[in-house]
Design an enzyme around this catalytic site. Structure first.
Site, PDB file in Angstrom:
ATOM      1  CG  ASP A   1      43.859  11.197  58.147  1.00 36.56           C
ATOM      2  OD1 ASP A   1      44.578  11.755  58.804  1.00 36.56           O
ATOM      3  OD2 ASP A   1      43.119  10.139  58.559  1.00 36.56           O
TER       4      ASP A   1
ATOM      5  CD  GLU B   1      46.911   5.444  58.724  1.00 36.32           C
ATOM      6  OE1 GLU B   1      46.521   6.713  58.628  1.00 36.32           O
ATOM      7  OE2 GLU B   1      47.294   5.131  59.845  1.00 36.32           O
TER       8      GLU B   1
ATOM      9  CD  GLU C   1      41.508  14.889  60.651  1.00 34.94           C
ATOM     10  OE1 GLU C   1      40.059  14.885  60.962  1.00 34.94           O
ATOM     11  OE2 GLU C   1      42.164  15.454  61.500  1.00 34.94           O
TER      12      GLU C   1
ATOM     13  CG  HIS D   1      44.386  15.354  68.633  1.00 39.55           C
ATOM     14  ND1 HIS D   1      44.038  15.445  67.286  1.00 39.55           N
ATOM     15  CD2 HIS D   1      44.579  13.770  68.725  1.00 39.55           C
ATOM     16  CE1 HIS D   1      44.220  14.200  66.559  1.00 39.55           C
ATOM     17  NE2 HIS D   1      44.380  13.220  67.563  1.00 39.55           N
TER      18      HIS D   1
ATOM     19  NE  ARG E   1      42.099  21.179  63.158  1.00 39.77           N
ATOM     20  CZ  ARG E   1      42.846  22.730  62.803  1.00 39.77           C
ATOM     21  NH1 ARG E   1      41.724  23.606  63.065  1.00 39.77           N
ATOM     22  NH2 ARG E   1      43.963  22.753  63.064  1.00 39.77           N
TER      23      ARG E   1
ATOM     24  CG  HIS F   1      47.059  17.526  70.730  1.00 36.22           C
ATOM     25  ND1 HIS F   1      47.285  18.855  70.134  1.00 36.22           N
ATOM     26  CD2 HIS F   1      47.264  16.946  69.749  1.00 36.22           C
ATOM     27  CE1 HIS F   1      47.611  18.563  68.835  1.00 36.22           C
ATOM     28  NE2 HIS F   1      47.580  17.471  68.418  1.00 36.22           N
TER      29      HIS F   1
HETATM   30  C1  UD1 Z   1      46.563  17.578  63.376  1.00 36.87           C
HETATM   31  C2  UD1 Z   1      45.960  16.970  62.016  1.00 36.87           C
HETATM   32  C3  UD1 Z   1      45.203  15.817  62.500  1.00 36.87           C
HETATM   33  C4  UD1 Z   1      45.882  14.777  63.412  1.00 36.87           C
HETATM   34  C5  UD1 Z   1      46.648  15.497  64.406  1.00 36.87           C
HETATM   35  C6  UD1 Z   1      47.797  14.728  65.104  1.00 36.87           C
HETATM   36  C7  UD1 Z   1      44.774  18.614  60.347  1.00 36.87           C
HETATM   37  C8  UD1 Z   1      43.873  19.307  59.710  1.00 36.87           C
HETATM   38  N1  UD1 Z   1      44.883  17.857  61.489  1.00 36.87           N
HETATM   39  O1  UD1 Z   1      45.596  18.153  64.379  1.00 36.87           O
HETATM   40  O2  UD1 Z   1      44.671  15.099  61.470  1.00 36.87           O
HETATM   41  O3  UD1 Z   1      45.222  13.693  64.062  1.00 36.87           O
HETATM   42  O4  UD1 Z   1      47.336  16.562  64.005  1.00 36.87           O
HETATM   43  O5  UD1 Z   1      47.994  15.148  66.617  1.00 36.87           O
HETATM   44  O6  UD1 Z   1      45.977  18.068  59.564  1.00 36.87           O
HETATM   45  N2  UD1 Z   1      50.440  22.868  68.356  1.00 36.87           N
HETATM   46  C9  UD1 Z   1      51.891  23.220  68.951  1.00 36.87           C
HETATM   47  N3  UD1 Z   1      52.781  22.677  68.925  1.00 36.87           N
HETATM   48  C10 UD1 Z   1      52.945  21.291  68.296  1.00 36.87           C
HETATM   49  C11 UD1 Z   1      51.816  20.925  67.616  1.00 36.87           C
HETATM   50  C12 UD1 Z   1      50.478  21.648  67.764  1.00 36.87           C
HETATM   51  O7  UD1 Z   1      51.887  24.228  69.748  1.00 36.87           O
HETATM   52  O8  UD1 Z   1      53.937  20.650  68.219  1.00 36.87           O
HETATM   53  C13 UD1 Z   1      49.325  23.687  68.397  1.00 36.87           C
HETATM   54  C14 UD1 Z   1      49.348  25.049  67.602  1.00 36.87           C
HETATM   55  O9  UD1 Z   1      48.796  26.006  68.488  1.00 36.87           O
HETATM   56  C15 UD1 Z   1      48.770  24.684  66.296  1.00 36.87           C
HETATM   57  C16 UD1 Z   1      47.719  23.579  66.970  1.00 36.87           C
HETATM   58  O10 UD1 Z   1      48.237  22.992  67.879  1.00 36.87           O
HETATM   59  O11 UD1 Z   1      48.251  25.878  65.785  1.00 36.87           O
HETATM   60  C17 UD1 Z   1      46.921  22.862  65.974  1.00 36.87           C
HETATM   61  O12 UD1 Z   1      47.908  22.042  65.168  1.00 36.87           O
HETATM   62  P1  UD1 Z   1      47.186  21.251  63.984  1.00 36.87           P
HETATM   63  O13 UD1 Z   1      48.316  20.698  63.214  1.00 36.87           O
HETATM   64  O14 UD1 Z   1      46.623  22.649  62.957  1.00 36.87           O
HETATM   65  O15 UD1 Z   1      45.927  20.462  64.458  1.00 36.87           O
HETATM   66  P2  UD1 Z   1      45.800  19.309  65.082  1.00 36.87           P
HETATM   67  O16 UD1 Z   1      44.701  19.597  66.022  1.00 36.87           O
HETATM   68  O17 UD1 Z   1      47.388  19.082  65.938  1.00 36.87           O
HETATM   69  N1  UDP Z   2      51.835   9.676  70.942  1.00 30.21           N
HETATM   70  C1  UDP Z   2      52.953  10.257  71.594  1.00 30.21           C
HETATM   71  N2  UDP Z   2      52.905  10.819  72.720  1.00 30.21           N
HETATM   72  C2  UDP Z   2      51.774  11.427  73.199  1.00 30.21           C
HETATM   73  C3  UDP Z   2      50.393  11.240  72.571  1.00 30.21           C
HETATM   74  C4  UDP Z   2      50.519  10.244  71.569  1.00 30.21           C
HETATM   75  O1  UDP Z   2      53.908   9.764  71.306  1.00 30.21           O
HETATM   76  O2  UDP Z   2      51.777  12.105  74.221  1.00 30.21           O
HETATM   77  C5  UDP Z   2      51.668   9.042  69.999  1.00 30.21           C
HETATM   78  C6  UDP Z   2      50.951   7.867  69.886  1.00 30.21           C
HETATM   79  O3  UDP Z   2      51.706   6.486  70.378  1.00 30.21           O
HETATM   80  C7  UDP Z   2      50.588   7.553  68.372  1.00 30.21           C
HETATM   81  C8  UDP Z   2      50.454   8.989  68.061  1.00 30.21           C
HETATM   82  O4  UDP Z   2      51.094   9.543  68.711  1.00 30.21           O
HETATM   83  O5  UDP Z   2      51.364   6.891  67.558  1.00 30.21           O
HETATM   84  C9  UDP Z   2      49.069   9.498  67.656  1.00 30.21           C
HETATM   85  O6  UDP Z   2      49.201  10.855  67.444  1.00 30.21           O
HETATM   86  P1  UDP Z   2      47.779  11.880  67.792  1.00 30.21           P
HETATM   87  O7  UDP Z   2      47.016  11.139  68.704  1.00 30.21           O
HETATM   88  O8  UDP Z   2      48.369  13.266  67.858  1.00 30.21           O
HETATM   89  O9  UDP Z   2      46.993  11.755  66.120  1.00 30.21           O
HETATM   90  P2  UDP Z   2      46.254  10.768  65.371  1.00 30.21           P
HETATM   91  O10 UDP Z   2      46.821   9.390  65.541  1.00 30.21           O
HETATM   92  O11 UDP Z   2      44.966  10.909  66.117  1.00 30.21           O
HETATM   93  O12 UDP Z   2      46.099  11.060  64.026  1.00 30.21           O
END
Ligand code: UD1
Ligand code: UDP
Length: 382
Positions: A104, A126, A140, A221, A223, A253
């Site tokens: 999602d 999923e 999501e 993490h 939003r 995160h």
């Molecule tokens: C995203 C997904 C969320 C998922 C989560 C898993 C959307 C809208 N959100 O949220 O559904 O649960 O990922 O973790 O699709 N960033 C880095 N490096 C990385 C990753 C993130 O620097 O490797 C920082 C960047 O500043 C980026 C911000 O995190 O802009 C947000 O990343 P984004 O993918 O937009 O949202 P998440 O909160 O990670």
């Molecule tokens: N995870 C990881 N390293 C971390 C935190 C989480 O590998 O430091 C893995 C965790 O085992 C799970 C997935 O990331 O499989 C969950 O991702 P996240 O919490 O970012 O997203 P969500 O599941 O909420 O979409």
């Protein structure tokens, strides 16, 4: 059913962009790549960069297309616009027979939409998770409803997810209960660690530092928790860490909205280790060494019950009610006092702890990827 050209394998474009999608899709990619009926083309949006690359590396996946869209603190609308344009261009170049998305995220939703705009069948891994609240989790819940409205095959992880899709009048023959591929991923990584223990030795220093203490693992993490929710979570962790018998390990995160608050409120505390995101083997190690997980993550709600770890979920609702029904997950919201009281019950009352700490696997048996690939073969008529 679409009948593919028997002279060539069916080309499946697998699209993903974040850490959890990569974890939940690598078992399917491994299975597709091992099956001569399919040509698996991998496109990463890199909505996440570093956290995605951590998974690609451990799973041995080299993308065929990499859009590298991530920008610091990206907004939902700008991100979605970049994704829709970029993924559409990849689809035009790669000319797949079908497109696969997972879950999602913005990448999954934009990937589904771009495929639909090209009248390509979309396979949703999923499928059918619903909280029935469009702001929890946000965005999501709406992303997955959009994908649900255009998908060709819906791979539901559980019968609850299947029932949600049927309630939305999805044709029953299009919905298949496969289990969640996260359990396949967990089995795979556990096997890898057994074969190569050095993959997960990086927490040894923390294990020594916190020897004799009870470890609470934390991830956060979402939003919808930014701002006040994150402040409350930080306050709760500070209070938990005042207990001399307890330590907190918190891989933070990379989202700046999480890091700002956690670094400001939790740095330098004796009983708190704020660490960088862990790669998957090290996160699996954290899951096995901690006594309790405190999280707002989706995936962790599925992994912790599989390992018999009590998981306190910092959300008001969950689209994964199976863990709650099984008794290994509990919704605790984001109020600091409530979080502290729920953790204290588990730490101080053995009976309450034992009642939650039972390995239970409502999310699958580790065979989901195999089932998905078989169902795809059947759909394509090969
Ligand atoms: C995203 C997904 C969320 C998922 C989560 C898993 C959307 C809208 N959100 O949220 O559904 O649960 O990922 O973790 O699709 N960033 C880095 N490096 C990385 C990753 C993130 O620097 O490797 C920082 C960047 O500043 C980026 C911000 O995190 O802009 C947000 O990343 P984004 O993918 O937009 O949202 P998440 O909160 O990670
Ligand atoms: N995870 C990881 N390293 C971390 C935190 C989480 O590998 O430091 C893995 C965790 O085992 C799970 C997935 O990331 O499989 C969950 O991702 P996240 O919490 O970012 O997203 P969500 O599941 O909420 O979409």
């Amino acid at each position: 059913m679409t009948i593919s050209d028997p002279a060539r394998p069916a080309r499946i474009l697998v699209v993903f962009g974040t850490r959890p999608e990569a974890i939940k899709l690598f078992p399917v990619i491994h299975a597709l790549k091992a099956d001569p009926r399919f040509e698996c083309v991998v496109c990463v949006s890199a909505q996440h960069r570093q956290m995605l690359d951590q998974v690609l590396e451990i799973a041995g996946i080299v993308p065929d297309h990499d859009l590298d869209v991530m920008q610091p603190d990206q907004s939902l609308d700008a991100l979605t616009a970049r994704l829709l344009t970029g993924l559409g261009q990849v689809m035009d170049a790669a000319r797949p027979d079908r497109v696969m998305v997972q879950g999602d995220t913005a990448t999954a939703m934009a990937g589904g939409l771009a495929a639909y705009y090209r009248k390509l069948p979309v396979d949703h891994v999923e499928a059918g998770l619903r909280s029935y609240n469009i702001f929890h989790p946000w965005p999501e819940e709406v992303n997955r409803k959009i994908i649900g409205s255009l998908a060709s095959l819906h791979f539901a992880p559980t019968t609850t997810a299947e029932a949600a899709l049927l309630k939305e009048n999805v044709e029953p023959a299009r919905v298949h209960v496969t289990g969640n591929t996260v359990i396949d991923a967990l089995h795979w990584v556990t096997g890898e660690i057994e074969r190569r223990p050095q993959l997960a030795t990086g927490l040894a220093e923390l294990e020594t530092r916190f020897a004799g203490k009870r470890v609470v693992g934390v991830t956060s993490h979402r939003r919808e928790n930014f701002g006040e929710g994150m402040e409350q979570i930080a306050t709760a962790i500070r209070r938990i860490a005042e207990r001399p018998d307890t330590a907190v390990i918190f891989p933070v995160h990379l989202n700046p909205n999480v890091r700002k608050v956690m670094n400001a409120r939790l740095s330098g505390l004796d009983n708190v280790a704020l660490i960088e995101p862990l790669d998957y083997p090290h996160f699996a190690r954290l899951l096995s060494l901690c006594e309790i997980m405190l999280t707002d993550s989706g995936g962790v709600q599925e992994e912790a019950p599989a390992l018999g770890k009590p998981v306190l979920v910092m959300r008001e609702t969950t689209e994964r009610p199976e863990g709650v029904a099984a008794g290994t997950a509990k919704l605790v919201g984001t109020d600091a006092a409530r979080i502290v009281s729920e953790i204290s019950i588990l730490l101080d009352d053995t009976e309450s702890y034992e009642a939650m700490a039972r390995a239970h696997n409502p999310f699958g048996d580790g065979e989901a990827a195999r089932r998905i690939v078989e169902l795809l073969g059947h759909e394509i008529g090969i």
